[in-house]
Enzyme design. Structure first.
Site, PDB file in Angstrom:
ATOM      1  N   GLU A  16     -27.784  12.391 -31.043  1.00 22.10           N
ATOM      2  CA  GLU A  16     -26.867  12.298 -30.182  1.00 22.10           C
ATOM      3  C   GLU A  16     -25.841  11.199 -30.736  1.00 22.10           C
ATOM      4  O   GLU A  16     -24.787  11.031 -30.321  1.00 22.10           O
ATOM      5  CB  GLU A  16     -27.429  11.947 -28.837  1.00 22.10           C
TER       6      GLU A  16
ATOM      7  N   GLU B 281     -27.142  -2.233 -23.010  1.00 25.51           N
ATOM      8  CA  GLU B 281     -28.424  -3.306 -22.778  1.00 25.51           C
ATOM      9  C   GLU B 281     -29.297  -2.597 -23.641  1.00 25.51           C
ATOM     10  O   GLU B 281     -30.011  -3.071 -24.709  1.00 25.51           O
ATOM     11  CB  GLU B 281     -28.706  -3.279 -21.452  1.00 25.51           C
TER      12      GLU B 281
ATOM     13  N   SER C  98     -32.858  13.083 -18.145  1.00 29.60           N
ATOM     14  CA  SER C  98     -32.810  12.018 -17.220  1.00 29.60           C
ATOM     15  C   SER C  98     -33.124  12.529 -16.096  1.00 29.60           C
ATOM     16  O   SER C  98     -32.709  13.689 -15.493  1.00 29.60           O
ATOM     17  CB  SER C  98     -31.297  11.477 -17.096  1.00 29.60           C
TER      18      SER C  98
ATOM     19  N   GLN D 298     -28.844  19.414 -21.769  1.00 26.35           N
ATOM     20  CA  GLN D 298     -29.860  18.437 -22.114  1.00 26.35           C
ATOM     21  C   GLN D 298     -30.695  17.899 -20.497  1.00 26.35           C
ATOM     22  O   GLN D 298     -29.883  16.961 -20.060  1.00 26.35           O
ATOM     23  CB  GLN D 298     -29.348  17.459 -22.866  1.00 26.35           C
ATOM     24  N   GLY D 299     -31.776  18.477 -20.461  1.00 28.33           N
ATOM     25  CA  GLY D 299     -32.308  18.098 -19.025  1.00 28.33           C
ATOM     26  C   GLY D 299     -33.400  16.899 -19.310  1.00 28.33           C
ATOM     27  O   GLY D 299     -34.626  17.080 -19.373  1.00 28.33           O
TER      28      GLY D 299
ATOM     29  N   SER E 242     -25.301  17.330 -18.105  1.00 27.08           N
ATOM     30  CA  SER E 242     -23.811  17.639 -18.470  1.00 27.08           C
ATOM     31  C   SER E 242     -23.636  19.127 -18.712  1.00 27.08           C
ATOM     32  O   SER E 242     -24.837  19.648 -19.609  1.00 27.08           O
ATOM     33  CB  SER E 242     -23.147  16.839 -19.815  1.00 27.08           C
TER      34      SER E 242
HETATM   35  C1  LIG Z   1     -21.139  10.784 -18.603  1.00 26.44           C
HETATM   36  C2  LIG Z   1     -22.623  10.794 -18.668  1.00 26.44           C
HETATM   37  C3  LIG Z   1     -23.409  11.868 -19.327  1.00 26.44           C
HETATM   38  C4  LIG Z   1     -24.743  12.021 -19.279  1.00 26.44           C
HETATM   39  N1  LIG Z   1     -25.112  13.270 -19.758  1.00 26.44           N
HETATM   40  C5  LIG Z   1     -26.463  13.284 -19.776  1.00 26.44           C
HETATM   41  C6  LIG Z   1     -27.178  14.713 -20.038  1.00 26.44           C
HETATM   42  O1  LIG Z   1     -26.349  15.627 -20.388  1.00 26.44           O
HETATM   43  N2  LIG Z   1     -28.357  14.810 -19.974  1.00 26.44           N
HETATM   44  C7  LIG Z   1     -29.277  13.741 -19.622  1.00 26.44           C
HETATM   45  O2  LIG Z   1     -30.409  13.757 -19.696  1.00 26.44           O
HETATM   46  N3  LIG Z   1     -28.776  12.507 -19.210  1.00 26.44           N
HETATM   47  C8  LIG Z   1     -27.266  12.424 -19.182  1.00 26.44           C
HETATM   48  N4  LIG Z   1     -26.800  11.389 -18.889  1.00 26.44           N
HETATM   49  C9  LIG Z   1     -27.771  10.105 -18.429  1.00 26.44           C
HETATM   50  C10 LIG Z   1     -27.788   8.674 -19.287  1.00 26.44           C
HETATM   51  O3  LIG Z   1     -28.859   9.394 -20.386  1.00 26.44           O
HETATM   52  C11 LIG Z   1     -28.558   7.728 -18.362  1.00 26.44           C
HETATM   53  O4  LIG Z   1     -27.497   7.592 -17.250  1.00 26.44           O
HETATM   54  C12 LIG Z   1     -28.709   6.468 -19.122  1.00 26.44           C
HETATM   55  O5  LIG Z   1     -29.924   6.891 -20.022  1.00 26.44           O
HETATM   56  C13 LIG Z   1     -29.277   5.611 -18.172  1.00 26.44           C
HETATM   57  O6  LIG Z   1     -30.030   5.656 -17.406  1.00 26.44           O
HETATM   58  P1  LIG Z   1     -29.999   5.513 -15.772  1.00 26.44           P
HETATM   59  O7  LIG Z   1     -28.817   5.879 -15.254  1.00 26.44           O
HETATM   60  O8  LIG Z   1     -31.078   6.005 -14.969  1.00 26.44           O
HETATM   61  O9  LIG Z   1     -29.884   4.049 -15.661  1.00 26.44           O
HETATM   62  P2  LIG Z   1     -31.254   2.846 -15.630  1.00 26.44           P
HETATM   63  O10 LIG Z   1     -32.150   3.246 -16.688  1.00 26.44           O
HETATM   64  O11 LIG Z   1     -31.903   2.653 -14.221  1.00 26.44           O
HETATM   65  O12 LIG Z   1     -30.444   1.395 -15.823  1.00 26.44           O
HETATM   66  C14 LIG Z   1     -30.052   0.744 -14.672  1.00 26.44           C
HETATM   67  C15 LIG Z   1     -29.410  -0.535 -15.581  1.00 26.44           C
HETATM   68  O13 LIG Z   1     -30.515  -1.498 -15.898  1.00 26.44           O
HETATM   69  C16 LIG Z   1     -30.282  -1.782 -17.612  1.00 26.44           C
HETATM   70  N5  LIG Z   1     -31.736  -1.586 -18.175  1.00 26.44           N
HETATM   71  C17 LIG Z   1     -32.518  -0.542 -18.061  1.00 26.44           C
HETATM   72  N6  LIG Z   1     -33.617  -0.989 -18.853  1.00 26.44           N
HETATM   73  C18 LIG Z   1     -33.438  -1.979 -19.552  1.00 26.44           C
HETATM   74  C19 LIG Z   1     -33.982  -2.941 -20.507  1.00 26.44           C
HETATM   75  N7  LIG Z   1     -35.275  -2.372 -21.019  1.00 26.44           N
HETATM   76  N8  LIG Z   1     -33.432  -3.859 -21.024  1.00 26.44           N
HETATM   77  C20 LIG Z   1     -32.348  -4.320 -20.287  1.00 26.44           C
HETATM   78  N9  LIG Z   1     -31.528  -3.631 -19.485  1.00 26.44           N
HETATM   79  C21 LIG Z   1     -32.250  -2.421 -19.207  1.00 26.44           C
HETATM   80  C22 LIG Z   1     -29.233  -0.722 -17.849  1.00 26.44           C
HETATM   81  O14 LIG Z   1     -28.719  -1.238 -18.998  1.00 26.44           O
HETATM   82  C23 LIG Z   1     -28.518  -0.379 -16.618  1.00 26.44           C
HETATM   83  O15 LIG Z   1     -27.559  -1.432 -16.712  1.00 26.44           O
HETATM   84  C24 LIG Z   1     -25.709  11.069 -18.695  1.00 26.44           C
HETATM   85  C25 LIG Z   1     -24.785   9.754 -18.226  1.00 26.44           C
HETATM   86  C26 LIG Z   1     -23.389   9.634 -18.399  1.00 26.44           C
HETATM   87  C27 LIG Z   1     -22.801   8.502 -17.703  1.00 26.44           C
END
Ligand SMILES: Cc1cc2nc3c(=O)[nH]c(=O)nc-3n(C[C@H](O)[C@H](O)[C@H](O)COP(=O)(O)OP(=O)(O)OC[C@H]3O[C@@H](n4cnc5c(N)ncnc54)[C@H](O)[C@@H]3O)c2cc1C
Length: 383
Positions: free
Chosen positions: A242, A362, A127, A124-125, A159
């Site tokens: 998902e 959140e 993020s 899944q591409g 992933s």
């Molecule tokens: C084990 C694992 C597997 C994953 N696998 C995949 C995958 O296969 N494909 C893929 O595309 N992605 C994948 N992800 C990514 C995952 O979807 C993102 O990490 C997630 O959506 C959060 O985005 P970010 O890490 O950019 O954090 P950010 O969005 O930058 O968030 C940072 C912080 O700000 C808070 N925040 C952000 N927006 C808000 C809001 N509107 N209100 C309140 N708080 C807020 C968040 O809760 C967090 O604490 C994976 C992540 C993990 C940990």
């Protein structure tokens, strides 16, 4: 919701239990992630041969056509038998149902059988470094060139990309439109020079996810899912599947961890400490609430035919429960829980990601507040 199984559901459960007892793949092999992934791929092939890979998929697409309650039973039994998850989880739970909802007949015919048999693994591409929770701000571009699209950008957290043949890729195809509208959903072949996969080392020691670097990667026009510009709506179908798809397996997995902890507390005598007994009782109550909430979610799916925003609730409850269980295990076991390479050290460290993956806690709370409880939207409230 009536929690008593019908005769058909009980027969389904018994048949599955018998099959799992006769076909269980045994313990995960040592020898690294590639070997373990191949082992799970082989497990999915065996599930498929037995007609159990796409339990929730309609018969016309090679599935078993099980009801939602039966597919919940399937995941519960898989957890109960301590069976591994099929290797192509993202294809089975996210990609397949998305194609069934949005794909052309040619796409369904071409891709669905390969997902079921695990011959072609999907990732899944979505993020990117600057676009996680706020997915619609993603910057990867796709520009049309005749019958193809040329893709440039970077994805992260992808992933299973190192084992994947196809990537569900969301890219910006019209930078002049508002951010949610200029997106398109593609199926990108990972096996080409423009796609570079770099595994990321996690604190568990494993490399479950990766960075993807896309430099002039090419995608045929026919690999668009939905239509050009539909990317946001198609991506929402993927995300709702998902959050709901694994709810049953994951809650059973947490239950198993908790049972292991109960066993340890009994054997070590720690359960006689009232504070320990109190905490275990609280965890037990939370696990039961999660199980019943997961069943309640079924009613929504059965009513509306597809998962709704309620799936956010089970996902966030599960992730917090899992972190609580693994943290309390570390408190009870002491240094033993932190020794490198032990099951509990893996569980403790892996659980940190539970409140991030599939939507952060959140963000899920915002979804529950606004779309389930009907509370005012964050921005409107702030004005
Ligand atoms: C084990 C694992 C597997 C994953 N696998 C995949 C995958 O296969 N494909 C893929 O595309 N992605 C994948 N992800 C990514 C995952 O979807 C993102 O990490 C997630 O959506 C959060 O985005 P970010 O890490 O950019 O954090 P950010 O969005 O930058 O968030 C940072 C912080 O700000 C808070 N925040 C952000 N927006 C808000 C809001 N509107 N209100 C309140 N708080 C807020 C968040 O809760 C967090 O604490 C994976 C992540 C993990 C940990």
């Amino acid at each position: 919701m009536d929690l008593t199984f019908s005769n058909e559901e009980t027969a389904f459960r018994d048949e599955l239990r018998l099959w799992l007892a006769e076909n269980h793949p045994g313990d995960e092999p040592d020898g690294g992630e590639d070997k373990q992934f191949a082992w799970r791929q082989d497990w999915q092939r065996r599930l498929n041969d037995g007609g159990w890979a796409g339990v929730h998929w309609p018969v016309e697409y090679g599935g078993r056509g099980a009801t939602y309650t039966e597919s919940a039973i399937f995941f519960e039994e898989l957890g109960r038998a301590n069976s591994p998850l099929p290797a192509n989880g993202l294809g089975l739970v996210l990609g397949g149902p998305t194609l069934m909802a949005w794909g052309t007949e040619e796409q369904k015919e071409r891709y669905l059988p390969m997902i079921l048999s695990a011959e072609e693994i999907w990732c899944q591409g979505f993020s990117e470094p600057e676009a996680g929770s706020d997915l619609a701000s993603l910057k990867t571009t796709a520009v049309r060139d005749g019958d193809e699209w040329v893709v440039n950008g970077q994805k992260v957290w992808t992933s299973a990309a190192q084992w994947s043949k196809w990537c569900m890729l969301v890219a910006r195809t019209d930078p002049d439109l508002p951010k949610h509208k200029g997106l398109t959903y593609f199926l990108m072949d990972m096996d080409q020079p423009g796609v570079q996969v770099r595994p990321l080392k996690q604190m568990t020691g494993g490399s479950e996810f990766n960075e993807l670097f896309l430099e002039d990667a090419r995608i045929p026009h026919e690999n668009i899912v939905g239509s050009e510009g539909d990317g946001w709506k198609v991506a929402m179908t993927t995300l709702m599947n998902e959050r709901s798809g694994l709810a049953f397996f994951l809650q059973v997995r947490s239950r198993q961890l908790l049972d292991d902890l109960f066993r340890h507390a009994r054997e070590s005598g720690q359960i006689d400490d009232p504070l320990v007994a109190d905490k275990l009782a609280r965890l037990h109550a939370k696990a039961e609430v999660l199980r019943l909430t997961a069943y309640r979610g079924l009613t929504q799916i059965e009513t509306y035919g597809q998962p709704g925003p309620e799936s956010a609730l089970t996902k966030l409850m599960w992730s917090e429960l899992n972190q609580d269980i693994t943290q309390f295990a570390a408190d009870l076991l002491g240094p033993q829980a932190l020794r490198d390479g032990t099951e509990w050290s893996y569980e403790l460290m892996r659980a940190r990601g539970n409140t991030i993956e599939g939507g952060t806690t959140e963000v899920l709370k915002n979804i529950v507040a606004e779309r389930v409880l009907g509370l005012p939207r964050l921005k409107a409230a702030a004005q």
